[in-house]
Design a protein around this motif. Structure first.
Motif, PDB file in Angstrom:
ATOM      1  N   MET A   1      17.424  -6.949 -33.716  1.00 25.72           N
ATOM      2  CA  MET A   1      17.473  -5.609 -33.428  1.00 25.72           C
ATOM      3  C   MET A   1      17.371  -5.571 -31.740  1.00 25.72           C
ATOM      4  SD  MET A   1      13.635  -3.446 -33.348  1.00 25.72           S
ATOM      5  CE  MET A   1      13.588  -2.028 -33.956  1.00 25.72           C
ATOM      6  N   MET A   2      17.346  -6.519 -31.108  1.00 19.93           N
ATOM      7  CA  MET A   2      17.541  -6.543 -29.830  1.00 19.93           C
ATOM      8  C   MET A   2      19.105  -6.566 -29.315  1.00 19.93           C
ATOM      9  SD  MET A   2      15.903  -6.528 -26.733  1.00 19.93           S
ATOM     10  CE  MET A   2      15.630  -7.057 -25.057  1.00 19.93           C
ATOM     11  N   ILE A   3      19.891  -7.630 -30.111  1.00 24.40           N
ATOM     12  CA  ILE A   3      21.130  -7.635 -30.065  1.00 24.40           C
ATOM     13  C   ILE A   3      21.712  -6.398 -30.464  1.00 24.40           C
ATOM     14  CG2 ILE A   3      23.134  -8.834 -31.281  1.00 24.40           C
ATOM     15  CD1 ILE A   3      21.317 -11.285 -31.666  1.00 24.40           C
ATOM     16  N   PHE A   4      21.385  -5.706 -31.395  1.00 23.95           N
ATOM     17  CA  PHE A   4      22.184  -4.591 -31.562  1.00 23.95           C
ATOM     18  C   PHE A   4      22.051  -3.278 -30.954  1.00 23.95           C
ATOM     19  CE2 PHE A   4      22.418  -6.315 -36.034  1.00 23.95           C
ATOM     20  CZ  PHE A   4      23.852  -6.116 -35.987  1.00 23.95           C
ATOM     21  N   GLY A   5      20.636  -3.493 -30.134  1.00 29.91           N
ATOM     22  CA  GLY A   5      20.404  -2.554 -29.024  1.00 29.91           C
ATOM     23  C   GLY A   5      20.987  -2.863 -27.722  1.00 29.91           C
ATOM     24  N   ILE A   6      21.332  -3.952 -27.240  1.00 29.33           N
ATOM     25  CA  ILE A   6      22.155  -4.441 -26.101  1.00 29.33           C
ATOM     26  C   ILE A   6      23.669  -4.066 -26.483  1.00 29.33           C
ATOM     27  CG2 ILE A   6      23.004  -6.465 -25.022  1.00 29.33           C
ATOM     28  CD1 ILE A   6      20.326  -7.619 -25.466  1.00 29.33           C
ATOM     29  N   LEU A   7      24.197  -4.142 -27.743  1.00 29.94           N
ATOM     30  CA  LEU A   7      25.461  -3.874 -27.920  1.00 29.94           C
ATOM     31  C   LEU A   7      25.613  -2.351 -27.861  1.00 29.94           C
ATOM     32  CD1 LEU A   7      26.146  -6.321 -30.934  1.00 29.94           C
ATOM     33  CD2 LEU A   7      27.224  -6.092 -28.594  1.00 29.94           C
ATOM     34  N   THR A   8      24.558  -1.306 -28.340  1.00 28.87           N
ATOM     35  CA  THR A   8      24.889  -0.245 -28.236  1.00 28.87           C
ATOM     36  C   THR A   8      24.740   0.309 -26.777  1.00 28.87           C
ATOM     37  OG1 THR A   8      23.413   0.096 -30.276  1.00 28.87           O
ATOM     38  CG2 THR A   8      23.442   2.040 -28.789  1.00 28.87           C
TER      39      THR A   8
ATOM     40  N   VAL B   1      10.714  -0.748 -25.634  1.00 27.84           N
ATOM     41  CA  VAL B   1       9.423  -0.198 -26.292  1.00 27.84           C
ATOM     42  C   VAL B   1       9.515  -0.489 -27.946  1.00 27.84           C
ATOM     43  CG1 VAL B   1       8.297   1.920 -26.804  1.00 27.84           C
ATOM     44  CG2 VAL B   1       8.843   1.294 -24.390  1.00 27.84           C
ATOM     45  N   GLN B   2      10.672  -0.340 -28.570  1.00 25.27           N
ATOM     46  CA  GLN B   2      10.944  -0.445 -29.859  1.00 25.27           C
ATOM     47  C   GLN B   2      10.920  -2.048 -30.416  1.00 25.27           C
ATOM     48  OE1 GLN B   2      13.483   2.202 -31.478  1.00 25.27           O
ATOM     49  NE2 GLN B   2      12.874   1.462 -33.498  1.00 25.27           N
ATOM     50  N   VAL B   3      11.430  -2.680 -29.509  1.00 28.77           N
ATOM     51  CA  VAL B   3      11.347  -4.143 -30.113  1.00 28.77           C
ATOM     52  C   VAL B   3      10.150  -4.863 -29.606  1.00 28.77           C
ATOM     53  CG1 VAL B   3      12.102  -6.505 -29.111  1.00 28.77           C
ATOM     54  CG2 VAL B   3      13.697  -4.646 -29.353  1.00 28.77           C
ATOM     55  N   THR B   4       9.228  -4.070 -28.743  1.00 26.30           N
ATOM     56  CA  THR B   4       7.629  -4.656 -28.463  1.00 26.30           C
ATOM     57  C   THR B   4       7.027  -4.228 -29.533  1.00 26.30           C
ATOM     58  OG1 THR B   4       8.226  -4.588 -26.127  1.00 26.30           O
ATOM     59  CG2 THR B   4       5.957  -4.541 -26.988  1.00 26.30           C
ATOM     60  N   ALA B   5       7.215  -2.966 -29.928  1.00 27.23           N
ATOM     61  CA  ALA B   5       6.315  -2.512 -31.160  1.00 27.23           C
ATOM     62  C   ALA B   5       6.642  -3.169 -32.431  1.00 27.23           C
ATOM     63  CB  ALA B   5       6.536  -0.953 -30.954  1.00 27.23           C
ATOM     64  N   TYR B   6       8.071  -3.549 -32.605  1.00 26.65           N
ATOM     65  CA  TYR B   6       8.332  -3.929 -33.843  1.00 26.65           C
ATOM     66  C   TYR B   6       7.618  -5.608 -33.987  1.00 26.65           C
ATOM     67  CZ  TYR B   6      11.130  -6.254 -37.436  1.00 26.65           C
ATOM     68  OH  TYR B   6      11.644  -6.997 -38.730  1.00 26.65           O
ATOM     69  N   VAL B   7       7.850  -6.225 -32.655  1.00 30.12           N
ATOM     70  CA  VAL B   7       7.082  -7.434 -32.861  1.00 30.12           C
ATOM     71  C   VAL B   7       5.626  -7.364 -33.088  1.00 30.12           C
ATOM     72  CG1 VAL B   7       6.512  -9.479 -31.282  1.00 30.12           C
ATOM     73  CG2 VAL B   7       8.965  -8.713 -31.293  1.00 30.12           C
ATOM     74  N   PHE B   8       5.199  -6.645 -32.409  1.00 30.07           N
ATOM     75  CA  PHE B   8       3.642  -6.281 -32.334  1.00 30.07           C
ATOM     76  C   PHE B   8       2.988  -5.796 -33.886  1.00 30.07           C
ATOM     77  CE2 PHE B   8      -0.106  -3.234 -32.190  1.00 30.07           C
ATOM     78  CZ  PHE B   8      -1.224  -4.150 -31.472  1.00 30.07           C
ATOM     79  N   PHE B   9       3.821  -5.033 -34.479  1.00 25.79           N
ATOM     80  CA  PHE B   9       3.495  -4.828 -36.007  1.00 25.79           C
ATOM     81  C   PHE B   9       3.915  -5.782 -37.105  1.00 25.79           C
ATOM     82  CE2 PHE B   9       2.859  -0.716 -34.103  1.00 25.79           C
ATOM     83  CZ  PHE B   9       1.977  -0.105 -34.717  1.00 25.79           C
TER      84      PHE B   9
ATOM     85  N   TYR C   1       7.218   1.989 -38.844  1.00 27.52           N
ATOM     86  CA  TYR C   1       8.319   2.803 -39.402  1.00 27.52           C
ATOM     87  C   TYR C   1       7.717   4.329 -39.069  1.00 27.52           C
ATOM     88  CZ  TYR C   1       9.990  -1.428 -41.213  1.00 27.52           C
ATOM     89  OH  TYR C   1      10.663  -2.669 -41.440  1.00 27.52           O
ATOM     90  N   ILE C   2       6.577   4.446 -38.948  1.00 28.52           N
ATOM     91  CA  ILE C   2       6.110   6.032 -38.802  1.00 28.52           C
ATOM     92  C   ILE C   2       5.981   5.988 -37.132  1.00 28.52           C
ATOM     93  CG2 ILE C   2       4.053   7.261 -38.906  1.00 28.52           C
ATOM     94  CD1 ILE C   2       3.331   5.854 -41.469  1.00 28.52           C
ATOM     95  N   LEU C   3       5.557   4.899 -36.648  1.00 31.20           N
ATOM     96  CA  LEU C   3       5.563   5.014 -35.083  1.00 31.20           C
ATOM     97  C   LEU C   3       6.694   5.098 -34.408  1.00 31.20           C
ATOM     98  CD1 LEU C   3       3.414   4.731 -32.999  1.00 31.20           C
ATOM     99  CD2 LEU C   3       4.053   2.432 -32.593  1.00 31.20           C
TER     100      LEU C   3
ATOM    101  N   TYR D   1      10.272   7.140 -29.684  1.00 31.09           N
ATOM    102  CA  TYR D   1      11.327   7.894 -29.175  1.00 31.09           C
ATOM    103  C   TYR D   1      10.941   9.373 -28.409  1.00 31.09           C
ATOM    104  CZ  TYR D   1      14.712   5.041 -31.718  1.00 31.09           C
ATOM    105  OH  TYR D   1      15.563   3.889 -32.325  1.00 31.09           O
ATOM    106  N   VAL D   2      10.142  10.057 -28.894  1.00 34.34           N
ATOM    107  CA  VAL D   2       9.707  11.206 -28.435  1.00 34.34           C
ATOM    108  C   VAL D   2       9.113  10.658 -27.069  1.00 34.34           C
ATOM    109  CG1 VAL D   2       8.472  13.353 -28.532  1.00 34.34           C
ATOM    110  CG2 VAL D   2       9.791  12.383 -30.300  1.00 34.34           C
ATOM    111  N   LEU D   3       8.219   9.971 -26.953  1.00 36.78           N
ATOM    112  CA  LEU D   3       7.322   9.389 -25.803  1.00 36.78           C
ATOM    113  C   LEU D   3       8.298   8.835 -24.668  1.00 36.78           C
ATOM    114  CD1 LEU D   3       4.234   8.441 -27.494  1.00 36.78           C
ATOM    115  CD2 LEU D   3       4.564  10.546 -26.260  1.00 36.78           C
TER     116      LEU D   3
END
Length: 128
Positions: free
Chosen positions: A1-8, A44-52, A89-91, A96-98
């Motif tokens: 996930m982090m790799i694709f984010g950095i590539l984006t 934020v997304q990677v942190t939330a993914y790891v946390f969940f 997935y709900i969060l 994104y909005v926040l």
């Protein structure tokens, strides 16, 4: 996930470099602002993914490698942690909005549009 984010982010930078903007100064500030938002949203997304995801991974590892832990109690805990993982997935929509002002502005526009649409419907149909 982090790799694709950095590539984006790299892809966004590369595309901006290829297309020469008309006004360099304002474009440079806007580009930095957008890149900062992308990086913030990615972190934020990677942190939330790891946390969940960690609780589900831990319970799956425990029940796989320690057969004595594969009890009804542990199966129930696995179900709870699986529900916890699905919460990501709900969060993600709200993250994104926040975390991005572009998403916040579009989110506000959606509600403003619905408000004005309701006002127009009330005015033309005569229902108040």
């Amino acid at each position: 996930m982090m790799i694709f984010g950095i590539l984006t982010i790299y892809n966004v930078r590369d595309r901006i470099r290829r297309v020469a903007p008309i006004n360099q100064r304002n474009s440079h500030h806007h580009r930095r602002h957008t890149e900062g938002q992308l990086v913030r949203m990615l972190i934020v997304q990677v942190t939330a993914y790891v946390f969940f995801s960690i609780p589900t991974g831990v319970t799956n590892i425990l029940t796989t490698f320690i057969p004595s832990m594969n009890t009804n109690y542990m199966i129930n805990i696995q179900g709870i942690t699986l529900l916890w993982q699905q919460g990501f997935y709900i969060l993600s929509t709200f993250l994104y909005v926040l975390s991005g002002s572009v998403y916040r502005e579009e989110f506000k526009k959606i509600f403003k549009f619905n408000y004005y649409r309701e006002q127009l419907l009330q005015r033309f149909t005569g229902r108040y």
